[in-house]
Motif scaffolding. Structure first.
Motif, PDB file in Angstrom:
ATOM      1  N   ASP A  46      63.444  46.551  42.789  1.00  0.00           N
ATOM      2  CA  ASP A  46      64.107  47.690  43.422  1.00  0.00           C
ATOM      3  C   ASP A  46      63.166  48.890  43.519  1.00  0.00           C
ATOM      4  N   ALA A  47      62.390  49.141  42.458  1.00  0.00           N
ATOM      5  CA  ALA A  47      61.458  50.262  42.472  1.00  0.00           C
ATOM      6  C   ALA A  47      60.374  50.062  43.527  1.00  0.00           C
ATOM      7  N   ILE A  48      59.904  48.830  43.689  1.00  0.00           N
ATOM      8  CA  ILE A  48      58.838  48.561  44.655  1.00  0.00           C
ATOM      9  C   ILE A  48      59.321  48.818  46.083  1.00  0.00           C
ATOM     10  N   VAL A  49      60.511  48.302  46.470  1.00  0.00           N
ATOM     11  CA  VAL A  49      60.962  48.498  47.854  1.00  0.00           C
ATOM     12  C   VAL A  49      61.295  49.975  48.104  1.00  0.00           C
ATOM     13  N   ARG A  50      61.797  50.654  47.082  1.00  0.00           N
ATOM     14  CA  ARG A  50      62.091  52.073  47.247  1.00  0.00           C
ATOM     15  C   ARG A  50      60.801  52.861  47.488  1.00  0.00           C
ATOM     16  N   ARG A  51      59.755  52.542  46.718  1.00  0.00           N
ATOM     17  CA  ARG A  51      58.474  53.212  46.884  1.00  0.00           C
ATOM     18  C   ARG A  51      57.824  52.844  48.217  1.00  0.00           C
ATOM     19  N   ALA A  52      57.929  51.595  48.620  1.00  0.00           N
ATOM     20  CA  ALA A  52      57.313  51.156  49.881  1.00  0.00           C
ATOM     21  C   ALA A  52      57.915  51.912  51.059  1.00  0.00           C
ATOM     22  N   ARG A  53      59.222  52.047  51.062  1.00  0.00           N
ATOM     23  CA  ARG A  53      59.875  52.762  52.163  1.00  0.00           C
ATOM     24  C   ARG A  53      59.450  54.230  52.196  1.00  0.00           C
ATOM     25  N   ALA A  54      59.344  54.857  51.002  1.00  0.00           N
ATOM     26  CA  ALA A  54      58.977  56.270  50.948  1.00  0.00           C
ATOM     27  C   ALA A  54      57.523  56.488  51.338  1.00  0.00           C
ATOM     28  N   LEU A  55      56.613  55.649  50.824  1.00  0.00           N
ATOM     29  CA  LEU A  55      55.187  55.869  51.067  1.00  0.00           C
ATOM     30  C   LEU A  55      54.810  55.628  52.523  1.00  0.00           C
ATOM     31  N   LEU A  56      55.411  54.614  53.161  1.00  0.00           N
ATOM     32  CA  LEU A  56      55.057  54.308  54.544  1.00  0.00           C
ATOM     33  C   LEU A  56      55.979  55.007  55.543  1.00  0.00           C
ATOM     34  N   SER A  57      56.977  55.753  55.031  1.00  0.00           N
ATOM     35  CA  SER A  57      57.904  56.500  55.888  1.00  0.00           C
ATOM     36  C   SER A  57      58.546  55.594  56.938  1.00  0.00           C
ATOM     37  N   THR A  58      59.052  54.450  56.495  1.00  0.00           N
ATOM     38  CA  THR A  58      59.713  53.521  57.401  1.00  0.00           C
ATOM     39  C   THR A  58      61.222  53.598  57.208  1.00  0.00           C
ATOM     40  N   ASP A  59      61.948  52.990  58.141  1.00  0.00           N
ATOM     41  CA  ASP A  59      63.407  53.019  58.066  1.00  0.00           C
ATOM     42  C   ASP A  59      63.934  52.066  57.004  1.00  0.00           C
ATOM     43  N   VAL A  60      63.248  50.949  56.811  1.00  0.00           N
ATOM     44  CA  VAL A  60      63.732  49.907  55.899  1.00  0.00           C
ATOM     45  C   VAL A  60      62.534  49.343  55.134  1.00  0.00           C
ATOM     46  N   ALA A  61      62.761  48.950  53.890  1.00  0.00           N
ATOM     47  CA  ALA A  61      61.792  48.165  53.116  1.00  0.00           C
ATOM     48  C   ALA A  61      62.581  47.076  52.402  1.00  0.00           C
TER      49      ALA A  61
ATOM     50  N   GLY B 278      47.945  33.887  40.680  1.00  0.00           N
ATOM     51  CA  GLY B 278      47.413  33.033  41.734  1.00  0.00           C
ATOM     52  C   GLY B 278      48.460  32.304  42.546  1.00  0.00           C
ATOM     53  N   ASP B 279      49.729  32.392  42.167  1.00  0.00           N
ATOM     54  CA  ASP B 279      50.798  31.699  42.869  1.00  0.00           C
ATOM     55  C   ASP B 279      51.566  32.657  43.767  1.00  0.00           C
ATOM     56  N   PHE B 280      51.979  32.153  44.935  1.00  0.00           N
ATOM     57  CA  PHE B 280      52.795  32.958  45.844  1.00  0.00           C
ATOM     58  C   PHE B 280      54.220  33.046  45.302  1.00  0.00           C
ATOM     59  N   VAL B 281      54.761  34.266  45.232  1.00  0.00           N
ATOM     60  CA  VAL B 281      56.114  34.446  44.706  1.00  0.00           C
ATOM     61  C   VAL B 281      57.022  35.182  45.676  1.00  0.00           C
ATOM     62  N   GLY B 282      56.485  35.838  46.706  1.00  0.00           N
ATOM     63  CA  GLY B 282      57.361  36.550  47.618  1.00  0.00           C
ATOM     64  C   GLY B 282      56.590  37.355  48.638  1.00  0.00           C
ATOM     65  N   VAL B 283      57.334  38.130  49.424  1.00  0.00           N
ATOM     66  CA  VAL B 283      56.743  38.950  50.488  1.00  0.00           C
ATOM     67  C   VAL B 283      57.374  40.341  50.433  1.00  0.00           C
ATOM     68  N   LEU B 284      56.518  41.359  50.531  1.00  0.00           N
ATOM     69  CA  LEU B 284      56.971  42.750  50.586  1.00  0.00           C
ATOM     70  C   LEU B 284      56.858  43.232  52.036  1.00  0.00           C
ATOM     71  N   PHE B 285      57.966  43.828  52.546  1.00  0.00           N
ATOM     72  CA  PHE B 285      58.017  44.253  53.945  1.00  0.00           C
ATOM     73  C   PHE B 285      58.262  45.755  54.048  1.00  0.00           C
ATOM     74  N   ALA B 286      57.741  46.347  55.132  1.00  0.00           N
ATOM     75  CA  ALA B 286      58.115  47.685  55.575  1.00  0.00           C
ATOM     76  C   ALA B 286      58.411  47.564  57.069  1.00  0.00           C
ATOM     77  N   ALA B 287      59.551  48.124  57.509  1.00  0.00           N
ATOM     78  CA  ALA B 287      59.964  47.914  58.898  1.00  0.00           C
ATOM     79  C   ALA B 287      60.547  49.197  59.473  1.00  0.00           C
ATOM     80  N   ASN B 288      60.438  49.303  60.813  1.00  0.00           N
ATOM     81  CA  ASN B 288      60.934  50.468  61.537  1.00  0.00           C
ATOM     82  C   ASN B 288      61.927  50.020  62.600  1.00  0.00           C
ATOM     83  N   ARG B 289      62.854  50.905  62.927  1.00  0.00           N
ATOM     84  CA  ARG B 289      63.841  50.585  63.965  1.00  0.00           C
ATOM     85  C   ARG B 289      63.363  51.039  65.357  1.00  0.00           C
ATOM     86  N   GLY B 290      62.119  51.319  65.471  1.00  0.00           N
ATOM     87  CA  GLY B 290      61.502  51.656  66.751  1.00  0.00           C
ATOM     88  C   GLY B 290      60.078  51.128  66.766  1.00  0.00           C
ATOM     89  N   PRO B 291      59.436  51.022  67.951  1.00  0.00           N
ATOM     90  CA  PRO B 291      58.052  50.524  68.030  1.00  0.00           C
ATOM     91  C   PRO B 291      57.128  51.383  67.176  1.00  0.00           C
TER      92      PRO B 291
END
Length: 646
Positions: free
Chosen positions: A81-96, A181-194
């Protein structure tokens, strides 16, 4: 001008905005256009640099704050939860949001979101290879797009597209999370516009993902410690030793995290490991060469070739098994990422390692692998961006760039100013010389800022000395800011030919926004001509070769050659409706005799002399020299033939 500089400096000291600087600079420029324009340019450049540094400092500060927040957490849910909250704030996106790998099902599912409003989206599952997130999961590499729905690079499915549309997402960026060394997931940052994500933003999201991975591993380590304490509660001394070991491992994690967040490299990890565990530490790459040494008692490195430590029993065992190994007082931990061995960490000069120390060594190997992998992925991403940009610049219609704003933004992201003069060079390595090595060498030369026009002040963050190096249509192409094409060609040829001849043809200057394709074709023809002339390892322009390039070039451009040699005279005749070209033809036909030429033209000899003086003013005083005269006569003949053909 002093008052102008003082006014702008005062505004900069007061942290004035770019708009305030523009307004003041415009007022100053009205009074003093020449010096005011220079002051305005410098002030805005300083404002830009200050803003960029401020953003970078804010990002680093935010990452440190994130590390501190995560360090206090012991449950996985809180970390996510802390990671997605920080990702959205740092990249100024609509959703993380963050998806986690389900090993049993073989897909990823939504685990944490911030800013999401769609219930369907919050329960979405992504099969490996499907959509942008599925491709990140499958390849363990970052992917991003400015408009997902229109991007045909990704395998679209009805379920994913419906959820994305319901959430209203347009631009998406995803980076992988790797733990041990193992893949465990994907972190996303997304916008509702181009939105075109920049390399800086992708790197920032990647840093958050790396921090998330380290934090998750730390949470797992804390959980392991708690289990061990519960299982060994009856053996107090053992519990104490286990607790101390876990504390050392946690301290090592904190130290490694600080190094990663501070932008440290493999040398820093090796140095921290030597301090934490004692003894000496050596890092060996996948080819057996030593890349780092820490500790005064470490074995001396060889002057050349593979390191003898690469054949040590512990190193060979660890490389074959992929696990920690020890033999003869030496410990070795293979550095692997995505099932690829990238090197080995070697520890020696101390006694046996307890479980915590072994875990610290293993974690150091994991962090080292992550650093090497991130560095490689960053280089590959930037190289692909440069290659794609160059391809688009070379295939766009002349003078009418497609989607000019997006193209300019992409160019700025890699340090290219589409309006500035640039030189285009094509490099042809000798047969047997690996092309990739030439690309890397050319990139290093341009990045060093030693080429003409590519020195300090022309580069920007993420740029290569104010230019770029990429492969296009089988050619190694260099685009460097500057105006001396001949100087760039000769310097590139000289610097790239140390390990085998590299022939370089150059053209320019041109602005990448227009004329780049024509300059590229001219540079390629020039390089072909140099090879055909039997002069490998040299660099020239078409003007340097003169008619020799026209004769041996793969696709001679007669019109361009005539324009290069006679252009000023032809333009003068067209503007003044004169016939200096006819005078030149009569002059050469008369054996370079003005009097005989005057007789042929039925004019006074003084008229011929005046016309030839005009030619001198247009072509330069050396047009009568033997070598230049030969070029002029050939251009006259070709011009006359082309007129007859027309």
């Amino acid at each position: 001008m002093p008052q102008t500089a003082l006014d702008l400096l005062r505004l900069l000291a007061e942290d004035a905005s770019a708009d305030a600087l523009e307004e003041r600079a415009a007022t100053i420029q009205e009074v003093d256009p020449e010096t005011g324009a220079a002051a305005r340019s410098l002030a805005l450049r300083v404002r830009t640099v200050l803003d960029a540094r401020r953003r970078r400092e804010a990002q680093l500060s935010a990452l440190v704050d994130t590390a501190r927040e995560l360090a206090s957490m012991r449950d996985t849910r809180g970390v996510l939860d802390a990671i997605v909250r920080r990702a959205r704030a740092l990249l100024s996106t609509d959703v993380a949001y963050l998806t986690v790998h389900d090993r049993e099902v073989g897909d990823t599912y939504m685990r944490a979101t911030d800013g999401s409003v769609s219930a369907h989206f919050q329960t979405l599952r992504l099969p490996l290879g499907a959509g942008l997130g599925g491709l990140v999961a499958q390849t363990a590499r970052p992917h991003w797009t400015a408009e997902y729905a229109l991007d045909e690079r990704y395998r679209h499915t009805t379920d994913i597209d419906t959820a994305v549309e319901e959430e209203g997402l347009v631009a998406i960026c995803g980076v992988p999370l790797l733990v041990d060394g193992d893949f465990v997931g994907v972190l996303f940052a997304a916008n509702r516009g181009p939105r075109p994500f920049t390399p800086e933003e992708v790197s920032l999201l990647g840093s958050l993902a790396a921090l998330a991975a380290v934090s998750l591993a730390q949470a797992d380590a804390a959980a392991d410690t708690r289990d061990a304490l519960e299982a060994l509660s009856a053996a107090h001394e053992t519990v104490r030793r286990q607790a101390e070991s876990a504390e050392r491992a946690a301290a090592a994690h904190d130290r490694f995290t600080e190094i990663v967040l501070g932008g440290g490299g493999v040398d820093d990890i090796a140095g921290a490991l030597a301090v934490l565990l004692g003894g000496w530490v050596v890092v060996i790459d996948a080819e057996g060469r030593r890349t780092a040494t820490q500790g005064t008692q470490a074995p001396l490195a060889p002057t050349s070739g593979p390191d003898p430590l690469s054949q040590a029993p512990a190193v060979r065992t660890s490389e074959s098994s992929g696990r920690l190994a020890s033999a003869d007082g030496v410990w070795a931990a293979a550095v692997t990422a995505a099932d690829e061995r990238m090197g080995t960490l070697v520890l020696g000069g101390r006694g046996p390692l307890d479980a915590g120390d072994q875990r610290t060594l293993e974690r150091a190997a994991v962090v080292t692998a992550l650093l090497l992998l991130f560095r490689r992925q960053s280089a590959e991403t930037e190289h692909q961006m440069r290659t794609d940009l160059l391809a688009d610049l070379l295939t766009q219609p002349e003078g009418r760039p497609q989607d000019e704003a997006t193209l300019a933004a992409r160019a700025r992201a890699v340090g290219i100013d589409l309006t500035a003069p640039h030189v285009v060079a094509v490099c042809h390595p000798a047969t047997g010389r690996p092309r990739r090595s030439v690309v890397l060498a050319a990139g290093a030369v341009v990045a060093g800022g030693s080429l003409l026009g590519s020195g300090p002040g022309t580069s920007t963050p993420g740029s290569v000395g104010g230019g770029l190096v990429a492969e296009h249509a089988g050619d190694i192409v260099v685009l460097v800011r500057g105006e001396d094409a001949s100087g760039v060609a000769s310097q590139l040829a000289s610097r790239l030919s140390h390990q085998g001849p590299v022939t370089v043809g150059a053209a320019g200057p041109v602005t990448p926004r227009e004329g780049l394709r024509r300059a590229y074709e001219e540079a390629r023809r020039t390089a072909d001509a140099l090879v055909a002339l039997g002069t490998p390892g040299t660099g020239s322009t078409a003007a340097d070769l003169g008619f020799a390039g026209l004769v041996v070039g793969g696709a001679p451009d007669v019109g361009r050659y005539v324009a290069d040699v006679l252009g000023p005279v032809l333009d003068y005749d067209a503007r003044r409706r004169s016939d200096l070209v006819g005078t030149l033809e009569a002059y050469y036909a008369a054996g370079a005799s003005p009097s005989r030429a005057a007789s042929t033209l039925h004019v006074h000899v003084n008229t011929v002399t005046q016309r030839l003086e005009r030619v001198t003013g247009l072509l330069g005083a050396d047009w009568t020299e033997p070598s230049r005269s030969l070029e002029v006569q050939l251009a006259l003949r070709l011009h006359r033939l082309s007129q007859r053909a027309a």
